[in-house]
Enzyme design. Structure first.
Site, PDB file in Angstrom:
ATOM      1  N   GLY A  10     -58.152 -11.783 -76.518  1.00 35.53           N
ATOM      2  CA  GLY A  10     -57.983 -10.378 -76.880  1.00 35.53           C
ATOM      3  C   GLY A  10     -59.329  -9.683 -76.892  1.00 35.53           C
ATOM      4  O   GLY A  10     -60.370 -10.288 -76.590  1.00 35.53           O
ATOM      5  N   PHE A  11     -59.294  -8.434 -77.270  1.00 35.88           N
ATOM      6  CA  PHE A  11     -60.510  -7.611 -77.276  1.00 35.88           C
ATOM      7  C   PHE A  11     -61.592  -8.198 -78.202  1.00 35.88           C
ATOM      8  O   PHE A  11     -62.693  -8.549 -77.754  1.00 35.88           O
ATOM      9  CB  PHE A  11     -60.090  -6.184 -77.672  1.00 35.88           C
ATOM     10  CG  PHE A  11     -61.159  -5.340 -78.288  1.00 35.88           C
ATOM     11  CD1 PHE A  11     -62.366  -5.129 -77.625  1.00 35.88           C
ATOM     12  CD2 PHE A  11     -60.953  -4.728 -79.522  1.00 35.88           C
ATOM     13  CE1 PHE A  11     -63.347  -4.336 -78.205  1.00 35.88           C
ATOM     14  CE2 PHE A  11     -61.923  -3.935 -80.091  1.00 35.88           C
ATOM     15  CZ  PHE A  11     -63.129  -3.745 -79.440  1.00 35.88           C
ATOM     16  N   ILE A  12     -61.272  -8.386 -79.470  1.00 35.32           N
ATOM     17  CA  ILE A  12     -62.300  -8.884 -80.405  1.00 35.32           C
ATOM     18  C   ILE A  12     -62.539 -10.375 -80.174  1.00 35.32           C
ATOM     19  O   ILE A  12     -63.682 -10.837 -80.165  1.00 35.32           O
ATOM     20  CB  ILE A  12     -61.893  -8.613 -81.872  1.00 35.32           C
ATOM     21  CG1 ILE A  12     -61.676  -7.117 -82.096  1.00 35.32           C
ATOM     22  CG2 ILE A  12     -62.968  -9.136 -82.843  1.00 35.32           C
ATOM     23  CD1 ILE A  12     -61.156  -6.739 -83.476  1.00 35.32           C
ATOM     24  N   ASP A  31     -54.348 -18.450 -76.687  1.00 35.02           N
ATOM     25  CA  ASP A  31     -53.845 -17.075 -76.586  1.00 35.02           C
ATOM     26  C   ASP A  31     -52.611 -17.104 -75.692  1.00 35.02           C
ATOM     27  O   ASP A  31     -52.611 -17.768 -74.665  1.00 35.02           O
ATOM     28  CB  ASP A  31     -54.933 -16.173 -75.970  1.00 35.02           C
ATOM     29  CG  ASP A  31     -54.682 -14.702 -76.228  1.00 35.02           C
ATOM     30  OD1 ASP A  31     -53.587 -14.215 -75.890  1.00 35.02           O
ATOM     31  OD2 ASP A  31     -55.584 -14.039 -76.757  1.00 35.02           O
ATOM     32  N   GLY A  36     -53.454 -10.030 -75.263  1.00 35.85           N
ATOM     33  CA  GLY A  36     -54.768 -10.432 -74.749  1.00 35.85           C
ATOM     34  C   GLY A  36     -54.737 -10.375 -73.231  1.00 35.85           C
ATOM     35  O   GLY A  36     -53.701 -10.147 -72.617  1.00 35.85           O
ATOM     36  N   LEU A  76     -57.454 -14.842 -85.207  1.00 32.29           N
ATOM     37  CA  LEU A  76     -57.377 -13.431 -84.812  1.00 32.29           C
ATOM     38  C   LEU A  76     -56.022 -13.063 -84.215  1.00 32.29           C
ATOM     39  O   LEU A  76     -55.740 -11.882 -84.018  1.00 32.29           O
ATOM     40  CB  LEU A  76     -58.472 -13.105 -83.771  1.00 32.29           C
ATOM     41  CG  LEU A  76     -59.857 -12.738 -84.309  1.00 32.29           C
ATOM     42  CD1 LEU A  76     -60.542 -13.925 -84.961  1.00 32.29           C
ATOM     43  CD2 LEU A  76     -60.735 -12.197 -83.195  1.00 32.29           C
ATOM     44  N   THR A  95     -44.820 -12.448 -86.072  1.00 37.87           N
ATOM     45  CA  THR A  95     -46.103 -12.936 -85.534  1.00 37.87           C
ATOM     46  C   THR A  95     -47.146 -12.994 -86.637  1.00 37.87           C
ATOM     47  O   THR A  95     -47.807 -14.014 -86.830  1.00 37.87           O
ATOM     48  CB  THR A  95     -46.611 -12.010 -84.402  1.00 37.87           C
ATOM     49  OG1 THR A  95     -45.597 -11.892 -83.435  1.00 37.87           O
ATOM     50  CG2 THR A  95     -47.881 -12.544 -83.780  1.00 37.87           C
ATOM     51  N   TYR A 149     -46.817  -3.637 -90.920  1.00 38.73           N
ATOM     52  CA  TYR A 149     -48.107  -4.223 -90.549  1.00 38.73           C
ATOM     53  C   TYR A 149     -48.942  -4.507 -91.811  1.00 38.73           C
ATOM     54  O   TYR A 149     -49.459  -5.608 -92.005  1.00 38.73           O
ATOM     55  CB  TYR A 149     -48.845  -3.264 -89.607  1.00 38.73           C
ATOM     56  CG  TYR A 149     -50.122  -3.805 -89.032  1.00 38.73           C
ATOM     57  CD1 TYR A 149     -50.146  -5.021 -88.364  1.00 38.73           C
ATOM     58  CD2 TYR A 149     -51.311  -3.093 -89.138  1.00 38.73           C
ATOM     59  CE1 TYR A 149     -51.318  -5.519 -87.819  1.00 38.73           C
ATOM     60  CE2 TYR A 149     -52.493  -3.577 -88.597  1.00 38.73           C
ATOM     61  CZ  TYR A 149     -52.491  -4.782 -87.941  1.00 38.73           C
ATOM     62  OH  TYR A 149     -53.658  -5.275 -87.415  1.00 38.73           O
ATOM     63  N   LYS A 153     -49.805  -8.260 -93.278  1.00 42.69           N
ATOM     64  CA  LYS A 153     -51.194  -8.717 -93.394  1.00 42.69           C
ATOM     65  C   LYS A 153     -51.553  -9.011 -94.854  1.00 42.69           C
ATOM     66  O   LYS A 153     -52.349  -9.910 -95.136  1.00 42.69           O
ATOM     67  CB  LYS A 153     -52.144  -7.670 -92.800  1.00 42.69           C
ATOM     68  CG  LYS A 153     -52.128  -7.635 -91.277  1.00 42.69           C
ATOM     69  CD  LYS A 153     -52.590  -8.961 -90.696  1.00 42.69           C
ATOM     70  CE  LYS A 153     -53.404  -8.809 -89.473  1.00 42.69           C
ATOM     71  NZ  LYS A 153     -53.960 -10.080 -88.977  1.00 42.69           N
TER      72      LYS A 153
END
Ligand code: UDP
Length: 346
Positions: A10-12, A31, A36, A76, A95, A149, A153
């Protein structure tokens, strides 16, 4: 050290892989490419200390095996972006909660350190800014799917803290605030890559609401530096850290900055929240971290200013755009988008 990064393409995650490899670590990525992109780790494929597995964190036997062969886990893998959260609440909840549960369960069996990436979204719509790690969390009703979300989290955080307190598992929790930079896609609603894409494509830039809502943007390079430092900081164990910039910008100011730096001739279009996200959407007016705790722990201070971040993202997207046009061999590529991320579920 050898580290597993879930969501590592993914991005980060991919920027974190770059950083850990630069620091001499060995990196293993898992991943499933739902959000991603294989493009993000393409440049690492031949690196001697890099390995990757295209599979889901929910493949439990595989996850157990991967955790067994590393020293620590950067977790992540999660659903990203308000757009996806609103459109796919079941996937968001499953997820976010199930993957974290599995990572903690298997790390717990082997006593492996886990850094959990949580989000500023957990603060909900509390009006008490800046947000400090011990502040109360203020959420909207369960009938509004965006809150799934934050709740999911927050459950992840409860679970990680419970493993720390009851089983002594070394965990660290970070709450990321609007991380931005190259490789981030606007596909899932994130504002900065969307604005840059829109500006590169000739506009208009779409500001939701009146544009007075504020955010603090932090370059991914600053964020991954902090993640790597926290993982190796003994004082960070069992703690929660806000991670981001504390410099506030309104979304309208951001739109104007992007316009000024990329294409001053384009327009800014206001879009009602209902039109952007559907009826009854709650947006946060301010979301600013108190960064005193992370500053004290690892001396964290972001290095990138917003104008540098915009230029960096524009340069990356512009390069993607021109290479795509070159590949196509014509000027037919008009949308201004980078080649879309490979995404198994769109
Ligand atoms: N936003 C906007 N135009 C867009 C996308 C987002 O004005 O094309 C706004 C969005 O409503 C929010 C802010 O930008 O107020 C940040 O949105 P993002 O999804 O990037 O992050 P978050 O809301 O999770 O902080």
């Amino acid at each position: 050290m050898k580290y597993l990064i879930t969501g590592g393409s993914g991005f980060i995650g991919s920027h974190l892989a770059d950083r850990l490899l630069e620091q001499g670590h060995t990196v293993l990525v898992v991943d499933d490419l739902t959000t991603g992109s294989i493009e993000n780790i393409q440049h690492l494929k031949n690196h001697a200390r890099f390995q990757y597995v295209i599979d889901s964190v929910m493949n439990e036997p595989l996850l157990a095996e991967l955790i067994d062969c590393v020293d620590g886990v950067f977790h992540l893998a999660a659903v990203v972006g308000v757009r996806l959260v609103v459109d796919e609440p079941i996937r968001t909840i499953q997820t976010n909660i199930h993957c974290t549960e599995l990572v903690l369960k298997h790390a717990g069996k082997k006593g492996k350190k886990v850094l959990i990436t949580s989000t500023s979204e957990v603060y909900g719509k509390s009006a008490q800014v800046p947000y400090s790690e011990d502040d109360a969390l203020v959420y909207g009703p369960t009938t509004k799917s965006r809150w799934s979300y934050a709740y999911s989290k927050a459950i992840d955080e409860f679970l990680a803290l419970a493993y720390y307190k009851t089983r002594g598992l070394p965990i660290i929790i970070t709450r990321l605030f609007n991380t931005v930079g190259p490789r981030q896609t606007g596909h899932y609603g994130m504002v900065l890559p969307r604005f840059v894409q829109q500006a590169l494509a000739g506009g208009p830039i779409t500001v939701y609401g009146d544009g007075h809502q504020m955010r603090c943007f932090c370059h991914v390079t600053d964020v991954t530096r902090a993640l790597a430092q926290l993982m190796e900081s003994p004082d960070a164990l069992g703690e929660i850290f806000n991670l981001g910039s504390d410099k506030e910008t309104t979304i309208l100011q951001l739109a104007k900055m992007v316009r000024a730096r990329i294409n001053p001739t384009i327009g800014i279009r206001y879009v009602a929240y209902e039109q952007a996200y559907g009826a009854g959407f709650d947006d946060m007016q301010r979301r600013q971290p108190n960064t005193a705790k992370i500053h004290k722990a690892i001396g964290f201070k972001p290095e990138f200013q917003l104008d540098q971040i915009i230029d960096d993202v524009a340069q990356h997207m512009g390069a993607g755009l021109s290479s795509h046009v070159a590949e196509a061999g014509s000027g037919a590529y008009m949308t201004g988008r980078r080649p879309l991320n490979v995404s198994a579920q769109g």
